[in-house]
Design a protein around this motif. Structure first.
Motif, PDB file in Angstrom:
ATOM      1  N   TYR A 127      -8.026  12.367  -4.710  1.00  0.00           N
ATOM      2  CA  TYR A 127      -8.148  13.088  -3.318  1.00  0.00           C
ATOM      3  C   TYR A 127      -7.266  14.104  -3.135  1.00  0.00           C
ATOM      4  O   TYR A 127      -7.458  14.786  -2.019  1.00  0.00           O
ATOM      5  CB  TYR A 127      -7.674  11.649  -2.255  1.00  0.00           C
ATOM      6  N   ASP A 163       7.804  10.675  -6.898  1.00  0.00           N
ATOM      7  CA  ASP A 163       7.001  10.423  -5.777  1.00  0.00           C
ATOM      8  C   ASP A 163       5.678   9.619  -5.802  1.00  0.00           C
ATOM      9  O   ASP A 163       4.692   9.982  -4.997  1.00  0.00           O
ATOM     10  CB  ASP A 163       6.734  11.775  -4.932  1.00  0.00           C
ATOM     11  N   GLY A 164       5.568   8.811  -6.340  1.00  0.00           N
ATOM     12  CA  GLY A 164       4.519   8.140  -6.835  1.00  0.00           C
ATOM     13  C   GLY A 164       3.327   8.681  -7.550  1.00  0.00           C
ATOM     14  O   GLY A 164       2.385   8.282  -7.938  1.00  0.00           O
ATOM     15  N   ARG A 165       3.644   9.785  -8.186  1.00  0.00           N
ATOM     16  CA  ARG A 165       2.453  10.606  -8.394  1.00  0.00           C
ATOM     17  C   ARG A 165       2.204  10.131 -10.150  1.00  0.00           C
ATOM     18  O   ARG A 165       1.099  10.184 -10.583  1.00  0.00           O
ATOM     19  CB  ARG A 165       2.780  12.060  -8.589  1.00  0.00           C
ATOM     20  N   ASN A 221      -1.240  12.921   4.244  1.00  0.00           N
ATOM     21  CA  ASN A 221      -2.029  11.866   5.431  1.00  0.00           C
ATOM     22  C   ASN A 221      -2.803  10.953   4.571  1.00  0.00           C
ATOM     23  O   ASN A 221      -3.671   9.991   5.092  1.00  0.00           O
ATOM     24  CB  ASN A 221      -2.706  12.596   6.182  1.00  0.00           C
ATOM     25  N   ASN A 222      -2.709  10.748   3.138  1.00  0.00           N
ATOM     26  CA  ASN A 222      -3.789   9.950   2.486  1.00  0.00           C
ATOM     27  C   ASN A 222      -2.952   8.820   1.953  1.00  0.00           C
ATOM     28  O   ASN A 222      -1.895   8.325   1.938  1.00  0.00           O
ATOM     29  CB  ASN A 222      -3.997  10.664   1.148  1.00  0.00           C
ATOM     30  N   ILE A 223      -3.971   7.650   1.692  1.00  0.00           N
ATOM     31  CA  ILE A 223      -3.432   6.268   1.153  1.00  0.00           C
ATOM     32  C   ILE A 223      -3.434   6.795  -0.300  1.00  0.00           C
ATOM     33  O   ILE A 223      -4.375   7.136  -1.025  1.00  0.00           O
ATOM     34  CB  ILE A 223      -4.336   5.359   1.494  1.00  0.00           C
ATOM     35  N   MET A 224      -2.116   6.666  -0.978  1.00  0.00           N
ATOM     36  CA  MET A 224      -2.142   6.942  -2.418  1.00  0.00           C
ATOM     37  C   MET A 224      -2.893   5.938  -3.275  1.00  0.00           C
ATOM     38  O   MET A 224      -3.519   6.236  -4.318  1.00  0.00           O
ATOM     39  CB  MET A 224      -0.397   7.010  -2.715  1.00  0.00           C
ATOM     40  N   VAL A 234       0.786  -1.134   0.130  1.00  0.00           N
ATOM     41  CA  VAL A 234      -0.023  -0.091  -0.141  1.00  0.00           C
ATOM     42  C   VAL A 234       0.911   1.379   0.075  1.00  0.00           C
ATOM     43  O   VAL A 234       1.842   1.343   1.040  1.00  0.00           O
ATOM     44  CB  VAL A 234      -1.014   0.108   1.293  1.00  0.00           C
ATOM     45  N   MET A 235       0.733   2.110  -0.858  1.00  0.00           N
ATOM     46  CA  MET A 235       1.540   3.016  -1.145  1.00  0.00           C
ATOM     47  C   MET A 235       0.822   4.485  -0.337  1.00  0.00           C
ATOM     48  O   MET A 235      -0.232   4.686  -0.411  1.00  0.00           O
ATOM     49  CB  MET A 235       1.757   3.737  -2.701  1.00  0.00           C
ATOM     50  N   LEU A 236       1.855   4.704   0.740  1.00  0.00           N
ATOM     51  CA  LEU A 236       1.230   5.715   1.771  1.00  0.00           C
ATOM     52  C   LEU A 236       2.028   7.360   1.176  1.00  0.00           C
ATOM     53  O   LEU A 236       2.839   7.338   0.811  1.00  0.00           O
ATOM     54  CB  LEU A 236       1.493   5.538   2.945  1.00  0.00           C
ATOM     55  N   ASP A 237       1.176   8.501   1.531  1.00  0.00           N
ATOM     56  CA  ASP A 237       1.446   9.722   1.115  1.00  0.00           C
ATOM     57  C   ASP A 237       2.008  10.396   2.428  1.00  0.00           C
ATOM     58  O   ASP A 237       1.160  10.577   3.572  1.00  0.00           O
ATOM     59  CB  ASP A 237       0.641  10.362   0.562  1.00  0.00           C
ATOM     60  N   LYS A 238       3.049  10.614   2.564  1.00  0.00           N
ATOM     61  CA  LYS A 238       3.697  11.298   4.180  1.00  0.00           C
ATOM     62  C   LYS A 238       3.181  12.506   4.237  1.00  0.00           C
ATOM     63  O   LYS A 238       2.943  13.071   5.276  1.00  0.00           O
ATOM     64  CB  LYS A 238       5.279  11.204   3.828  1.00  0.00           C
ATOM     65  N   LEU A 239       3.074  13.269   2.981  1.00  0.00           N
ATOM     66  CA  LEU A 239       2.796  14.814   3.151  1.00  0.00           C
ATOM     67  C   LEU A 239       1.156  14.938   3.532  1.00  0.00           C
ATOM     68  O   LEU A 239       1.099  16.050   4.062  1.00  0.00           O
ATOM     69  CB  LEU A 239       3.306  15.522   2.127  1.00  0.00           C
TER      70      LEU A 239
END
Lengths: 121, 121
Positions: free
Chosen positions: B119, B102-104, B42-45, B35-40
């Motif tokens: 989101y 960064d996963g984007r 607070n969302n689950i990517m 699961v890819m998480l977004d550190k900045l």
């Protein structure tokens, strides 16, 4: 793109789990045991931090707001902006208690205790 | 509290990883790899879904919007509201490519392809 501090924003949950956690004094206070995810809001609820693991069965976990974890590359771990005393007095839970009321009991108490603005309204 | 469908909202990342994924026809199309998480934010990517694992090295992964995963207790897995054809034509990435920009790159292409409201703004 990186954050101003040079961090990357995207991080896989499997890489977060098992990472060391340090307090403001630089003491290793525990390890990221898991990350609690919110199925409905798309948010990360909190990091589940274990304190050493030497307690084994009956071990208590802390719910730490995701945004309070700051990765420090030189240490290879996360720094939380809390003192040892703050962490020792923080609410702690068993695994079962962490998911009680859909995780909201632990989440709400944690955000309240650490004075972090809630991501929910 | 549960969702209208009786699901719970809070789920530990370690329990999500390894869970089977089915398409709308009921075919097992893969497994949640991470699961890819977004550190900045607070969302689950997105969920990182692997397709079987038989490809070994060089395996490609799909970025699936977290909100598209619907847990079905009777199957013990997640259903995605996509057909086999849709999934086969979806953007796929190596592990390295998943975290690019960064996963984007993977995130944006995935939300666009599956027509899921972002989101982020």
């Amino acid at each position: 793109m990186s954050t101003p501090a040079g961090h990357t924003s995207a991080i896989a949950a499997s890489r977060v789990i098992g990472t060391a956690v340090y307090n403001t004094a630089g003491d290793n206070v525990g390890t990221i045991h898991d990350v609690m995810l919110d199925k409905l809001s798309n948010n990360i609820m909190f990091a589940v931090v274990s304190f050493g693991g030497f307690l084994g069965i009956g071990e208590k976990y802390h719910a730490i707001p995701w945004g309070s974890l700051d990765y420090e590359k030189s240490r290879g771990g996360y720094i939380v902006p809390y003192s040892k005393d703050q962490l020792e007095a923080a609410p702690a839970y068993s695994v079962e208690e962490l998911t009680r009321e859909d995780g909201r009991t632990a989440r709400d108490a944690s955000y309240d205790y650490y004075k972090v603005d809630p991501y929910w309204s």
